[in-house]
Design an enzyme around this catalytic site. Structure first.
Site, PDB file in Angstrom:
ATOM      1  N   TYR A 152       0.649  -1.209   0.016  1.00  0.00           N
ATOM      2  CA  TYR A 152      -0.080  -0.109   0.037  1.00  0.00           C
ATOM      3  C   TYR A 152       0.772   1.211  -0.065  1.00  0.00           C
ATOM      4  O   TYR A 152       1.521   1.238   1.089  1.00  0.00           O
ATOM      5  CB  TYR A 152      -0.820   0.206   1.411  1.00  0.00           C
ATOM      6  CG  TYR A 152      -1.631   1.374   1.315  1.00  0.00           C
ATOM      7  CD1 TYR A 152      -2.614   1.634   0.390  1.00  0.00           C
ATOM      8  CD2 TYR A 152      -1.301   2.261   2.339  1.00  0.00           C
ATOM      9  CE1 TYR A 152      -3.376   2.777   0.553  1.00  0.00           C
ATOM     10  CE2 TYR A 152      -2.086   3.613   2.266  1.00  0.00           C
ATOM     11  CZ  TYR A 152      -2.841   3.643   1.227  1.00  0.00           C
ATOM     12  OH  TYR A 152      -3.564   4.915   1.356  1.00  0.00           O
ATOM     13  N   TYR A 171      15.291 -20.502  -7.247  1.00  0.00           N
ATOM     14  CA  TYR A 171      15.234 -19.204  -7.677  1.00  0.00           C
ATOM     15  C   TYR A 171      14.986 -19.157  -9.142  1.00  0.00           C
ATOM     16  O   TYR A 171      14.235 -18.414  -9.663  1.00  0.00           O
ATOM     17  CB  TYR A 171      16.753 -18.727  -7.634  1.00  0.00           C
ATOM     18  CG  TYR A 171      17.331 -17.327  -8.199  1.00  0.00           C
ATOM     19  CD1 TYR A 171      16.577 -16.511  -7.427  1.00  0.00           C
ATOM     20  CD2 TYR A 171      18.313 -17.514  -9.235  1.00  0.00           C
ATOM     21  CE1 TYR A 171      17.249 -15.128  -8.058  1.00  0.00           C
ATOM     22  CE2 TYR A 171      18.792 -16.146  -9.464  1.00  0.00           C
ATOM     23  CZ  TYR A 171      18.157 -14.966  -8.914  1.00  0.00           C
ATOM     24  OH  TYR A 171      18.572 -13.953  -9.171  1.00  0.00           O
ATOM     25  N   ALA A 183      13.808  -7.513 -12.543  1.00  0.00           N
ATOM     26  CA  ALA A 183      15.023  -7.910 -12.450  1.00  0.00           C
ATOM     27  C   ALA A 183      14.979  -9.747 -12.557  1.00  0.00           C
ATOM     28  O   ALA A 183      14.910 -10.310 -11.533  1.00  0.00           O
ATOM     29  CB  ALA A 183      15.720  -7.648 -11.307  1.00  0.00           C
TER      30      ALA A 183
END
Ligand code: UDP
Length: 320
Positions: A68, A151, A120
């Protein structure tokens, strides 16, 4: 976001190695930066020089939870993630969550604010590659259930999610596939090869090469990487783009280079190769060259000298 000043950028993982350099770059361009980080692998020491800068704000936040933010946001850079093979072993669930849930939340923020978005991503999406060097068109060779899978697969999911938000919701998104990058602010004990070798060499301890050291990597200096990423963020291209330095070498040669550069007299020793350690890695950067007019400028000797200077200062402070 455009190259005009006074835009608001959100950087998730902004207290990490790459995230903090990105915050510096954006501030230097005159933009405002909101840095979100839960400090799991990030460190306030990387952003403490920004304290008191009225254009910079740090919020301690886990981005896998709802983000938020009141007020306008022009661009979201999603950099939050553990990023070292030993982190994946210690933080497997967090790694999966930030790549999956964190990317969803960061994209949701970009959509709600009508902001641009940059993910990224990583050369790990190519896994242990069967195509060399790796062009963006290569779909990769990834073991989904190996220790690095948390990952690799999270980032592959993140890419899929980003393209879905682009295609379905029209988010102006971008995906950078980051190859091995080094420079000041890497964690000395994060296990990655650059901080590991430099710390060992500066302390005149044996340098631990994994396997026989014949595996290759290509190392990009952080300033080059961040410049390329900013150009990509400003572009109108939405599919993945490799950013990295194509100068490839074996890990053994790299160890010798660092040993010499640090003036170490300790030996190079050999340790078992981690599971699924890619045998080769070199970015094909033809797309970045053509699309962004970008290529790396900082040579390995110069980049290593700057990085060694950073770690030497840590050694002097007793922090290495
Ligand atoms: N490596 C090594 N010694 C170390 C740390 C890493 O030989 O102390 C090797 C590792 O096995 C890999 C390469 O260096 O082949 C790069 O490792 P890093 O963890 O930096 O990242 P990767 O490119 O594997 O994601």
């Amino acid at each position: 976001m455009s190259e005009t000043k006074d835009f608001v950028a959100v950087v998730t993982g902004g207290a990490g190695f790459l995230g903090s350099h990105l915050c510096d770059y954006l501030l230097a361009q005159g933009h405002r930066v909101i840095c979100l980080d839960n400090l799991l692998t990030g460190n306030v020491a990387n952003i403490e020089h920004l304290a008191g800068n009225e254009r910079f704000k740090f919020i301690k936040q886990d981005v896998t939870e709802f983000i938020y933010l009141p007020g306008p946001v022009d661009f979201v850079f999603h950099f939050a993630s553990p990023a070292s093979p030993i982190d994946y072993l210690e933080l497997p669930i967090q790694t999966l969550k930030v790549g999956a849930l964190g990317t969803h939340k960061a994209l949701g923020l970009a959509k709600a604010k009508k902001a641009g978005f940059l993910l990224a991503s990583t050369s790990e999406t190519y896994g242990d590659p069967l195509v060399h060097p790796q062009p963006e068109s290569y779909w990769g060779n990834v073991n989904p259930i190996g220790p690095r899978g948390v990952y690799d697969e999270a980032k592959r999911f993140a890419e899929a999610m980003t393209m879905a938000y682009h295609r379905f919701h029209g988010v102006n998104s971008h995906i950078v596939r980051i190859f091995n990058t080094y420079g000041p602010r890497m964690r000395p004990r994060d296990g990655r090869v650059v901080p590991a070798f430099i710390s060992q060499a500066l302390k005149n301890e044996p340098i631990t090469v994994f396997g026989d050291g014949s595996q290759t990597r290509s190392f990009c200096y952080v300033a080059d990487l961040i410049a390329g990423i900013f150009k990509l963020a400003m572009s109108s291209y939405h599919e993945p783009v490799n950013i990295g330095n194509p100068q490839e070498m074996t890990v053994r040669t790299f160890a010798e280079k660092i040993r010499t550069a640090c003036g170490s007299t300790a030996p190079i020793i050999y340790r078992p190769l981690p599971v699924d350690d890619p045998k080769v890695r070199q970015p094909n950067i033809a797309l970045a060259r053509q699309l962004l007019g970008w290529e790396p400028k900082v040579g390995l000797d110069e980049g290593l000298a700057r990085t060694i200077e950073y770690f030497r200062a840590m050694l002097v402070r007793g922090a290495l």
